[in-house]
Design a protein around this motif. Structure first.
Motif, PDB file in Angstrom:
ATOM      1  N   ARG A   3     -12.324   9.209  20.015  1.00 29.89           N
ATOM      2  CA  ARG A   3     -13.225   9.424  20.982  1.00 29.89           C
ATOM      3  C   ARG A   3     -14.740  10.602  19.997  1.00 29.89           C
ATOM      4  O   ARG A   3     -15.577  10.804  21.215  1.00 29.89           O
ATOM      5  CB  ARG A   3     -12.559  10.789  21.610  1.00 29.89           C
ATOM      6  CG  ARG A   3     -12.047  10.622  22.963  1.00 29.89           C
ATOM      7  CD  ARG A   3     -11.031  11.200  23.356  1.00 29.89           C
ATOM      8  NE  ARG A   3     -11.721  12.020  24.099  1.00 29.89           N
ATOM      9  CZ  ARG A   3     -11.370  12.724  25.521  1.00 29.89           C
ATOM     10  NH1 ARG A   3     -10.929  13.288  25.426  1.00 29.89           N
ATOM     11  NH2 ARG A   3     -12.103  12.495  26.580  1.00 29.89           N
ATOM     12  N   GLU A  61     -22.357   9.263  26.298  1.00 37.90           N
ATOM     13  CA  GLU A  61     -22.819  10.141  25.164  1.00 37.90           C
ATOM     14  C   GLU A  61     -23.085  11.945  25.841  1.00 37.90           C
ATOM     15  O   GLU A  61     -21.967  12.832  25.268  1.00 37.90           O
ATOM     16  CB  GLU A  61     -23.294   9.862  23.798  1.00 37.90           C
ATOM     17  CG  GLU A  61     -22.769   8.632  22.895  1.00 37.90           C
ATOM     18  CD  GLU A  61     -21.520   9.439  22.293  1.00 37.90           C
ATOM     19  OE1 GLU A  61     -21.420  10.411  21.770  1.00 37.90           O
ATOM     20  OE2 GLU A  61     -20.818   8.117  21.882  1.00 37.90           O
ATOM     21  N   LYS A  64     -19.826  13.054  27.085  1.00 35.74           N
ATOM     22  CA  LYS A  64     -18.776  13.789  26.065  1.00 35.74           C
ATOM     23  C   LYS A  64     -19.356  15.126  25.506  1.00 35.74           C
ATOM     24  O   LYS A  64     -18.371  15.828  24.920  1.00 35.74           O
ATOM     25  CB  LYS A  64     -18.734  12.291  25.280  1.00 35.74           C
ATOM     26  CG  LYS A  64     -17.693  11.324  25.253  1.00 35.74           C
ATOM     27  CD  LYS A  64     -17.892  10.288  24.296  1.00 35.74           C
ATOM     28  CE  LYS A  64     -17.702  10.624  22.848  1.00 35.74           C
ATOM     29  NZ  LYS A  64     -17.875   9.396  21.760  1.00 35.74           N
ATOM     30  N   ASN A  72     -13.529  18.744  17.450  1.00 37.79           N
ATOM     31  CA  ASN A  72     -14.193  17.074  17.600  1.00 37.79           C
ATOM     32  C   ASN A  72     -15.637  16.826  18.520  1.00 37.79           C
ATOM     33  O   ASN A  72     -16.534  16.202  17.797  1.00 37.79           O
ATOM     34  CB  ASN A  72     -13.889  16.542  18.877  1.00 37.79           C
ATOM     35  CG  ASN A  72     -12.511  16.561  19.313  1.00 37.79           C
ATOM     36  OD1 ASN A  72     -12.124  16.232  17.737  1.00 37.79           O
ATOM     37  ND2 ASN A  72     -11.103  16.228  19.852  1.00 37.79           N
ATOM     38  N   ASP A  76     -18.284  14.703  15.820  1.00 41.08           N
ATOM     39  CA  ASP A  76     -19.015  13.675  16.830  1.00 41.08           C
ATOM     40  C   ASP A  76     -20.308  13.572  16.568  1.00 41.08           C
ATOM     41  O   ASP A  76     -21.518  12.891  16.304  1.00 41.08           O
ATOM     42  CB  ASP A  76     -19.136  13.376  18.409  1.00 41.08           C
ATOM     43  CG  ASP A  76     -19.310  12.522  19.225  1.00 41.08           C
ATOM     44  OD1 ASP A  76     -20.129  11.376  18.755  1.00 41.08           O
ATOM     45  OD2 ASP A  76     -19.630  13.387  20.622  1.00 41.08           O
TER      46      ASP A  76
END
Length: 135
Positions: A3, A61, A64, A72, A76
């Motif tokens: 992810r 995005e 997210k 995370n 990311d």
């Protein structure tokens, strides 16, 4: 872990593949054409398709980035920054990446990096302020 991979890598990769296989001329090849009610003919080309895909992946995005989980989100953001740096290098060093389509893809990557960091900072500030009020 999967992810954390920036989805904007997909339209960038699609651009690179299309340009490597067909050159920059392949970007302006119409995928389909239709007539608008005004009578104008609209040609939807590969470059427009890649940019449309890029805009939708940017939306995902940004969504997210609102789901902040420390490990995370850090990973990311790091990968999104690496993608932006890769796009800048491609734009500057690869002649076939010196197009308006690729520039706009690079701009989408820049917006992704800035939006991700902004959301994370604002969320951290809010959490810090809430934590201070309960002490």
């Amino acid at each position: 872990m999967l992810r954390a991979v920036p989805l904007l890598a997909l339209p960038v990769l699609a651009y690179v593949v299309i340009v490597l296989l067909g050159g920059t001329a392949a970007l302006s090849q119409p995928l389909f054409t239709f007539t608008l009610p005004s009578g104008a003919a609209y040609a939807f080309d590969a470059g427009t398709a890649i940019l449309t895909f890029g805009v939708f992946t940017l939306l995902i995005e940004v969504m997210k980035s609102t789901n902040v989980k420390s490990t995370n989100s850090i990973f990311d953001h790091a990968l999104s920054t690496v993608l932006l740096i890769a796009c800048i290098l491609l734009f500057v060093l690869m002649p076939s990446a010196g197009t308006n389509t690729f520039f706009l893809l690079m701009l989408l990557c820049f917006i992704d990096v800035i939006a991700g960091f902004t959301v994370s900072i604002k969320t951290a500030q809010r959490d810090f302020q809430i934590d201070k009020t309960f002490q």
